[in-house]
Design a protein around this motif. Structure first.
Motif, short mmCIF file in Angstrom:
data_model
loop_
_atom_site.label_atom_id
_atom_site.label_comp_id
_atom_site.label_asym_id
_atom_site.label_seq_id
_atom_site.Cartn_x
_atom_site.Cartn_y
_atom_site.Cartn_z
N GLN A 1 42.45 -47.74 -27.89
CA GLN A 1 43.75 -47.33 -28.43
C GLN A 1 44.05 -48.09 -29.71
O GLN A 1 43.82 -49.31 -29.77
CB GLN A 1 44.83 -47.61 -27.38
CG GLN A 1 46.24 -47.28 -27.81
CD GLN A 1 46.49 -45.77 -27.84
OE1 GLN A 1 46.03 -45.05 -26.98
NE2 GLN A 1 47.23 -45.32 -28.83
N SER A 2 44.54 -47.42 -30.70
CA SER A 2 45.08 -48.10 -31.89
C SER A 2 46.57 -47.84 -31.95
O SER A 2 47.13 -47.13 -31.11
CB SER A 2 44.40 -47.57 -33.16
OG SER A 2 44.94 -46.31 -33.52
N SER B 1 44.59 -42.55 -29.87
CA SER B 1 43.72 -43.01 -28.79
C SER B 1 42.25 -42.85 -29.16
O SER B 1 41.83 -41.79 -29.64
CB SER B 1 44.00 -42.20 -27.52
OG SER B 1 45.33 -42.35 -27.11
N ASP C 1 44.44 -39.82 -23.49
CA ASP C 1 44.64 -39.70 -24.94
C ASP C 1 45.98 -39.03 -25.15
O ASP C 1 46.19 -37.87 -24.79
CB ASP C 1 43.50 -38.85 -25.53
CG ASP C 1 43.64 -38.64 -27.04
OD1 ASP C 1 44.69 -38.99 -27.61
OD2 ASP C 1 42.69 -38.12 -27.63
N THR C 2 46.92 -39.78 -25.75
CA THR C 2 48.25 -39.21 -25.94
C THR C 2 48.42 -38.63 -27.33
O THR C 2 49.52 -38.27 -27.70
CB THR C 2 49.32 -40.28 -25.68
OG1 THR C 2 49.01 -41.41 -26.47
CG2 THR C 2 49.35 -40.67 -24.23
N GLU D 1 39.34 -44.59 -24.16
CA GLU D 1 40.51 -44.71 -23.29
C GLU D 1 40.49 -43.62 -22.21
O GLU D 1 40.01 -42.51 -22.46
CB GLU D 1 41.81 -44.61 -24.10
CG GLU D 1 42.03 -45.75 -25.08
CD GLU D 1 42.40 -47.08 -24.40
OE1 GLU D 1 42.66 -47.11 -23.18
OE2 GLU D 1 42.41 -48.10 -25.12
#
Lengths: 324, 324
Positions: free
Chosen positions: B117-118, B122, B129-130, B126
């Motif tokens: 995640q940054s 995402s 993933d949003t 991860e």
């Protein structure tokens, strides 16, 4: 046993003499103070340096608190024990090793997210919530190991539930109210409150108008009935105060909190400003008013003493050791 | 029109004399070079300073490229045009204003996420993933405004699709292969490839063994048939090479890429190491082998020239101006 410390689990005051006078008048023995809302490690250290100067400037009024024993030491000497915390893990940058560094520097509370996405999890303002990220799981374990309390204020629902489940130690929401009482994503669901209660965690009820049903017009009675409702559902022991007071801060501080450097505010956004506090809680002077309100709502003297600080003292002792 | 530049859209070589000899022997005119996998602004600047020294040390071999015209300038003088990029937006920290700063410093490509995640979105590693975060949307707009190319290599599916939709400029996946050919989350779905193609974006096919069907044993023919398959579905114009070569780097570099400082590797993890390159692509010397393989698979001379660099030159001209 009502002789317990009075503790506020979240303030972002300006720590002027006038504000310290208010805290003394309100009988505060300990406060969790925010040092950072945004920014990286070096910026956090600069904020810490300002606290070093503040402690040096007020040796008779402030105590740099690291364990629960510092609460007792502050009471015995008429000072206020200040536990430092950050509302954004940006101060860790992308470096797990900075958890232990911050622990050694005296940081005692750290939020997993502020309003937006962090490297650890999702803030309440994001449209969707990833839950704890890969790095988030590493950091929770490292905070558990080193002894920094996990603060889930401002977190999204899934991130909060993930962190409570992942943490080997009790965790806190230092400043928020039940979402079913005041429906804003910044407040917390009953599921989160229940998960906190089941794990020895804490909820610090907030006096920030945006978290209050009715906002600035919320009555003391309504506030205390909200506290009684949580206590009825989840017990009194998990409850404390986290006022979110920002005394003496200019309205520009709201702009910084909301936007930091990560967002360019829309030009049509209204100027950010602090809302008016309710008439019955203007400053730390009014903590006795809350204690009286809680008693009037039916809490016993012992319960009131717990909510006004005894419960936070117990949590702090569990997290950081020492006898409050 | 086969006289087009030969471009590699991703290398993380050590840039020794030997590696530069390989690039020259392979006919490379331009390379996108990674300066950072992890770390904040200051650390990124230190990496940039190392590039300043490298350009100063090799004035006859390397050119610090800022526009497509630098590709032509490099060809005319027998040098290699180096476009700098970062594989992690950690170099922006939480500061939108650093986008323009990096643009002025010469950065031309920036990944929205690395594996994890940054603050922007995402990474593929991860669990969930949003998509683009609140800050991610701000940064995409600012990269569009200032002229840094968006690189979606290593991004999660939803984040990649969000970024393609949000960006006003074409975007790139500089180094990945189709996931349906080599099923790893690091490769990209046909939906992402289609979205790139529809918006003038680019896919740089990768020679990194973990992205190849069959890994180190992948054949040149299988690789070229994969390229032909993408071309058949989405056109040839979106295709280029992004070798992901890490020539001369020690295996410790893999450890740094994977773990940075954000994760404590499990003690039972096998030591990280670079996989063996396929026999037909050991270094930049082998770019002509790929060109020959593509021709043997049925691509026309013009199509081969496009895939070997002409398409990247067109993309670079659209992003940064100049005539390649």
């Amino acid at each position: 046993m009502t002789d317990r410390p009075r503790i506020d689990a979240l303030q972002y005051a300006d720590w002027s003499e006038a504000v310290l006078d208010e805290m003394r008048a309100g009988g505060l023995d300990a406060v969790h103070a925010t040092i950072a809302y945004h920014g990286g490690f070096r910026e956090g250290v600069l904020a810490l340096e300002a606290w070093h100067r503040r402690f040096a400037d007020h040796p008779g009024r402030l105590l740099f608190a690291r364990t629960a024993a510092d609460i007792a030491a502050a009471r015995d000497s008429g000072r206020i024990a200040v536990f430092l915390g950050a509302q954004n893990p940006s101060i860790l940058e992308d470096d797990l090793g900075l958890v232990e560094v911050w622990r050694d520097l005296g940081l005692r509370f750290l939020q997993i997210t502020y309003n937006a996405q962090s490297l650890l999890g999702s803030g309440h303002a994001e449209a969707d919530d990833t839950g704890l990220t890969l790095m988030g799981r590493e950091v929770v374990a490292e905070m558990n190991r080193t002894g920094i309390a996990i603060d889930l204020s401002h977190a999204g629902e899934r991130t909060a539930l993930d962190a409570i489940a992942a943490s080997a130690r009790p965790v806190a929401v230092t400043h928020a109210n039940p979402r079913d009482w005041c429906p804003t994503d910044r407040n917390v669901s009953d599921a989160v409150i229940a998960a906190l209660a089941e794990t020895g965690g804490m909820l610090g009820v907030s006096l920030y108008p945006h978290h209050l049903a009715g906002g600035s017009d919320c009555t003391l009675d309504a506030f205390c009935r909200m506290v009684a409702d949580v206590a009825g559902r989840h017990g009194t022991e998990m409850l404390g105060i986290g006022s979110d007071l920002c005394r003496g801060r200019p309205d520009e501080a709201v702009h910084w909190m909301r936007h930091g450097r990560w967002r360019r505010p829309a030009t049509h956004d209204p100027p950010a400003r602090f809302p008016d506090q309710p008439a019955w809680f203007r400053s730390s002077r009014d903590f006795p008013t809350i204690a009286a309100g809680l008693a009037a709502t039916g809490f016993s003297g012992d319960e009131v003493a717990g909510i006004m600080g005894g419960n936070w003292a117990r949590f702090i002792a569990v997290q950081f050791g020492g006898k409050p």
